[in-house]
Design an enzyme around this catalytic site. Sequence first.
Site, PDB file in Angstrom:
ATOM      1  N   LYS A 182       1.883   5.306  18.639  1.00 32.29           N
ATOM      2  CA  LYS A 182       2.078   6.744  17.863  1.00 32.29           C
ATOM      3  C   LYS A 182       2.284   7.751  19.135  1.00 32.29           C
ATOM      4  O   LYS A 182       3.082   8.592  18.934  1.00 32.29           O
ATOM      5  CB  LYS A 182       1.136   7.012  16.819  1.00 32.29           C
ATOM      6  CG  LYS A 182       0.925   6.132  15.665  1.00 32.29           C
ATOM      7  CD  LYS A 182      -0.473   6.234  14.935  1.00 32.29           C
ATOM      8  CE  LYS A 182      -0.568   5.512  13.814  1.00 32.29           C
ATOM      9  NZ  LYS A 182      -1.984   5.285  13.445  1.00 32.29           N
ATOM     10  N   THR A 237       0.703  -1.166  -0.112  1.00 33.50           N
ATOM     11  CA  THR A 237       0.074  -0.026  -0.242  1.00 33.50           C
ATOM     12  C   THR A 237       0.791   1.252  -0.074  1.00 33.50           C
ATOM     13  O   THR A 237       0.862   2.006  -0.836  1.00 33.50           O
ATOM     14  CB  THR A 237      -0.897   0.051   1.325  1.00 33.50           C
ATOM     15  OG1 THR A 237      -1.810  -1.307   1.255  1.00 33.50           O
ATOM     16  CG2 THR A 237      -1.760   1.110   1.138  1.00 33.50           C
ATOM     17  N   VAL A 238       1.809   1.446   0.860  1.00 35.32           N
ATOM     18  CA  VAL A 238       2.620   2.506   1.066  1.00 35.32           C
ATOM     19  C   VAL A 238       3.557   2.676   0.307  1.00 35.32           C
ATOM     20  O   VAL A 238       3.937   3.802  -0.586  1.00 35.32           O
ATOM     21  CB  VAL A 238       3.011   2.929   2.637  1.00 35.32           C
ATOM     22  CG1 VAL A 238       3.849   3.920   2.559  1.00 35.32           C
ATOM     23  CG2 VAL A 238       2.119   2.797   3.651  1.00 35.32           C
ATOM     24  N   GLY A 295      -0.119   9.730   9.549  1.00 34.84           N
ATOM     25  CA  GLY A 295      -0.083   9.880   7.993  1.00 34.84           C
ATOM     26  C   GLY A 295       0.243  11.059   7.133  1.00 34.84           C
ATOM     27  O   GLY A 295       1.195  11.396   7.524  1.00 34.84           O
ATOM     28  N   GLY A 341     -13.004  -2.093   4.588  1.00 37.23           N
ATOM     29  CA  GLY A 341     -11.456  -1.965   4.692  1.00 37.23           C
ATOM     30  C   GLY A 341     -11.017  -0.929   5.581  1.00 37.23           C
ATOM     31  O   GLY A 341      -9.737  -0.412   5.407  1.00 37.23           O
ATOM     32  N   GLU A 365       8.778  10.449   9.395  1.00 33.05           N
ATOM     33  CA  GLU A 365       7.445  11.447   9.492  1.00 33.05           C
ATOM     34  C   GLU A 365       6.017  10.464   9.361  1.00 33.05           C
ATOM     35  O   GLU A 365       5.056  10.781   9.876  1.00 33.05           O
ATOM     36  CB  GLU A 365       7.528  12.339   8.353  1.00 33.05           C
ATOM     37  CG  GLU A 365       6.420  13.472   8.296  1.00 33.05           C
ATOM     38  CD  GLU A 365       6.376  14.159   9.583  1.00 33.05           C
ATOM     39  OE1 GLU A 365       6.941  14.892   9.666  1.00 33.05           O
ATOM     40  OE2 GLU A 365       5.196  13.920  10.220  1.00 33.05           O
ATOM     41  N   VAL A 388       3.593   8.363  12.032  1.00 33.00           N
ATOM     42  CA  VAL A 388       2.654   9.142  12.986  1.00 33.00           C
ATOM     43  C   VAL A 388       1.556  10.021  12.278  1.00 33.00           C
ATOM     44  O   VAL A 388       2.113  11.015  11.607  1.00 33.00           O
ATOM     45  CB  VAL A 388       3.068   9.883  14.211  1.00 33.00           C
ATOM     46  CG1 VAL A 388       1.853  10.477  15.182  1.00 33.00           C
ATOM     47  CG2 VAL A 388       4.091   9.100  15.018  1.00 33.00           C
TER      48      VAL A 388
HETATM   49  N1  LIG Z   1      -1.225   1.447   5.068  1.00 38.06           N
HETATM   50  C1  LIG Z   1      -1.245   2.609   5.559  1.00 38.06           C
HETATM   51  O1  LIG Z   1      -1.972   3.510   5.688  1.00 38.06           O
HETATM   52  C2  LIG Z   1      -0.301   3.058   6.597  1.00 38.06           C
HETATM   53  C3  LIG Z   1      -0.036   4.438   7.384  1.00 38.06           C
HETATM   54  C4  LIG Z   1       0.985   4.772   7.827  1.00 38.06           C
HETATM   55  C5  LIG Z   1       1.747   3.818   8.253  1.00 38.06           C
HETATM   56  N2  LIG Z   1       2.069   2.770   7.670  1.00 38.06           N
HETATM   57  C6  LIG Z   1       3.118   1.619   7.623  1.00 38.06           C
HETATM   58  O2  LIG Z   1       3.735   1.526   6.630  1.00 38.06           O
HETATM   59  C7  LIG Z   1       4.293   0.139   6.415  1.00 38.06           C
HETATM   60  C8  LIG Z   1       3.655  -0.577   5.409  1.00 38.06           C
HETATM   61  O3  LIG Z   1       2.511  -0.741   5.432  1.00 38.06           O
HETATM   62  P1  LIG Z   1       1.569  -1.308   4.135  1.00 38.06           P
HETATM   63  O4  LIG Z   1       0.132  -0.941   4.385  1.00 38.06           O
HETATM   64  O5  LIG Z   1       2.216  -0.720   2.712  1.00 38.06           O
HETATM   65  O6  LIG Z   1       1.937  -2.630   4.017  1.00 38.06           O
HETATM   66  P2  LIG Z   1       1.589  -3.988   2.847  1.00 38.06           P
HETATM   67  O7  LIG Z   1       0.621  -3.294   1.993  1.00 38.06           O
HETATM   68  O8  LIG Z   1       1.327  -5.036   3.549  1.00 38.06           O
HETATM   69  O9  LIG Z   1       3.058  -3.747   2.096  1.00 38.06           O
HETATM   70  C9  LIG Z   1       4.241  -4.556   2.547  1.00 38.06           C
HETATM   71  C10 LIG Z   1       5.222  -4.597   1.639  1.00 38.06           C
HETATM   72  O10 LIG Z   1       6.482  -5.265   2.042  1.00 38.06           O
HETATM   73  C11 LIG Z   1       6.750  -6.402   1.148  1.00 38.06           C
HETATM   74  N3  LIG Z   1       7.464  -7.455   1.941  1.00 38.06           N
HETATM   75  C12 LIG Z   1       7.114  -7.740   3.242  1.00 38.06           C
HETATM   76  N4  LIG Z   1       8.084  -8.925   3.814  1.00 38.06           N
HETATM   77  C13 LIG Z   1       9.036  -8.727   2.621  1.00 38.06           C
HETATM   78  C14 LIG Z   1      10.192  -9.407   2.949  1.00 38.06           C
HETATM   79  N5  LIG Z   1      10.823 -10.185   3.748  1.00 38.06           N
HETATM   80  N6  LIG Z   1      11.199  -8.952   1.625  1.00 38.06           N
HETATM   81  C15 LIG Z   1      10.725  -7.880   0.894  1.00 38.06           C
HETATM   82  N7  LIG Z   1       9.539  -7.656   0.907  1.00 38.06           N
HETATM   83  C16 LIG Z   1       8.897  -7.611   1.814  1.00 38.06           C
HETATM   84  C17 LIG Z   1       5.367  -7.022   0.694  1.00 38.06           C
HETATM   85  O11 LIG Z   1       5.761  -7.600  -0.330  1.00 38.06           O
HETATM   86  P3  LIG Z   1       4.609  -8.493  -1.356  1.00 38.06           P
HETATM   87  O12 LIG Z   1       3.752  -7.086  -1.667  1.00 38.06           O
HETATM   88  O13 LIG Z   1       5.235  -8.988  -2.308  1.00 38.06           O
HETATM   89  O14 LIG Z   1       3.627  -8.914  -0.282  1.00 38.06           O
HETATM   90  C18 LIG Z   1       4.843  -5.671   0.504  1.00 38.06           C
HETATM   91  O15 LIG Z   1       5.000  -5.049  -0.613  1.00 38.06           O
HETATM   92  C19 LIG Z   1       3.963  -0.378   7.785  1.00 38.06           C
HETATM   93  O16 LIG Z   1       5.104  -0.220   8.685  1.00 38.06           O
HETATM   94  C20 LIG Z   1       2.750   0.594   8.271  1.00 38.06           C
HETATM   95  O17 LIG Z   1       2.671   0.460   9.723  1.00 38.06           O
HETATM   96  C21 LIG Z   1       1.125   2.189   6.748  1.00 38.06           C
END
Ligand SMILES: NC(=O)c1ccc[n+]([C@@H]2O[C@H](COP(=O)([O-])OP(=O)(O)OC[C@H]3O[C@@H](n4cnc5c(N)ncnc54)[C@H](OP(=O)(O)O)[C@@H]3O)[C@@H](O)[C@H]2O)c1
Length: 442
Positions: free
Chosen positions: A205, A13-14, A134, A187, A129, A132
């Site tokens: 946070k 996602t990010v 977003g 979602g 940044e 916490v």
């Molecule tokens: N989503 C939000 O709104 C949001 C907001 C603020 C902060 N965050 C933070 O941002 C971070 C990412 O969140 P997200 O929502 O983007 O998670 P996500 O959608 O689950 O994405 C995680 C990514 O990491 C990859 N990955 C996982 N294990 C790996 C490994 N061992 N080697 C290489 N790549 C690996 C996954 O690969 P695959 O795609 O192949 O599975 C995926 O592309 C987290 O720390 C979360 O707390 C998220």
Amino acid sequence: MRQVNLGIIGGGTVGGGVFQAIQRNGPLMSCRLGVQLHVARVAVRDLRKKRAVKIPAALLTTDWQSVVADPAVNLVVELMGGTTTARQVVLAALKLGKPVVTANKALLSAHGEELFEAAQKSGANLYYEASVAGGIPIIKVLREGLIGNRITRLYGIVNGTCNYILTRMKNEGADFGEVLADAQKLGYAETPPDLDVDGHDAAHKTGILASLAHGFWVNPKQIHVEGIRQITSLDIQFATQLGYTIKLLGVVKQNETTTGPKRNGCAPVQVSVYPALVPNSHVLASVNGVFNAVFVRGDVVGDTLYYGRGAGQDATASAVLSDLADAALDLKCGTKSRIPPFVPHERDGTVLPMDEVVSRYYVRLNVVDKPGVFARIATVLAKSKIGISSIIQPEGHAGETVPVILMIHDAPNSAMRNALARISKLGAVKGEPVMIRVESFE
Ligand SMILES: NC(=O)c1ccc[n+]([C@@H]2O[C@H](COP(=O)([O-])OP(=O)(O)OC[C@H]3O[C@@H](n4cnc5c(N)ncnc54)[C@H](OP(=O)(O)O)[C@@H]3O)[C@@H](O)[C@H]2O)c1
């Protein structure tokens, strides 16, 4: 340096949002910064996965170590989540002297002290940044905008899922379980939802904000955390009648006069997460849905408020871009950041134990509707030196038992808890008392 090569670990996602935002606004950033951001490589877990944001196959790998170690990569962006491999990613990059940008609040909460020490030793910086609130640039606000202030109060609505659930419960008179199930379908809530609804995400946070505001690393174990599972539509309805809105708040308070004796020369800081009654006249009461807001009081500036989307692909990508700009400018100028991302400056800082935290309270009891019951409850509270500001018996609740609302003056948490334990044993009181703190923002 005219071009900074990014190695992004995580294309979900990010990660996808950051890739997309760089395609869209990379040229604009390059004009503003005088340096071009170039995505050199992206590590993911599964190369065959269908991605909402297309990343060219030539950039993708499953080997994060090769990305971090690649001599062409100047800046590592950790967007994979989790606290185990992500910790290794950050430490490996810093060891190589490469700056790191992360959005990972769970990682910082669990290992922040170690990671910032590693950054200091390596001479490379760690930027966070997006960890916490977003899209709200609250880290920059505390780190730079309010650097000349002592932060006496900070209240954050920092979990969009909880705020969405509480908003719908209030607007629709719906129960927690009903709204949660719907939020999961739409979602807005994860399955399982524990990290959000039990307050742990907000605690990660709040701990980061407290550490930054007070200059010592707050151990997550010292943060008192309560979630929103126990909030009922009945309490939301009574709170509304009394002129309040229930919000899950991250609370960081330092009060020289009311927090008791100083420890090691500095007043302890309350760092907690709990649902609270917020007066409708306060601006935080109108922060609705998935939106986040952080209210900060500085001793020079006074009250300030920051509002925006706390999560989601684009809002989080915006925060990551801001860190990329800082890191890229440092690389371009060959300097470390003018203001390092976290400087421990209050080595004697301590967290105030929750038992000593003084609050006002809303208490709901289910009592047998007989004369003399109020007097018995008031006696228990008086013996604990707890004052009642009002007793309300809402009308229209006839039955074997009726709800009674007590609004309680300032009292220490431990005294309140003990008094409620005694009240729950009175024969006329049925079920467990409900206790929700009332925030006065004084
Ligand atoms: N989503 C939000 O709104 C949001 C907001 C603020 C902060 N965050 C933070 O941002 C971070 C990412 O969140 P997200 O929502 O983007 O998670 P996500 O959608 O689950 O994405 C995680 C990514 O990491 C990859 N990955 C996982 N294990 C790996 C490994 N061992 N080697 C290489 N790549 C690996 C996954 O690969 P695959 O795609 O192949 O599975 C995926 O592309 C987290 O720390 C979360 O707390 C998220």
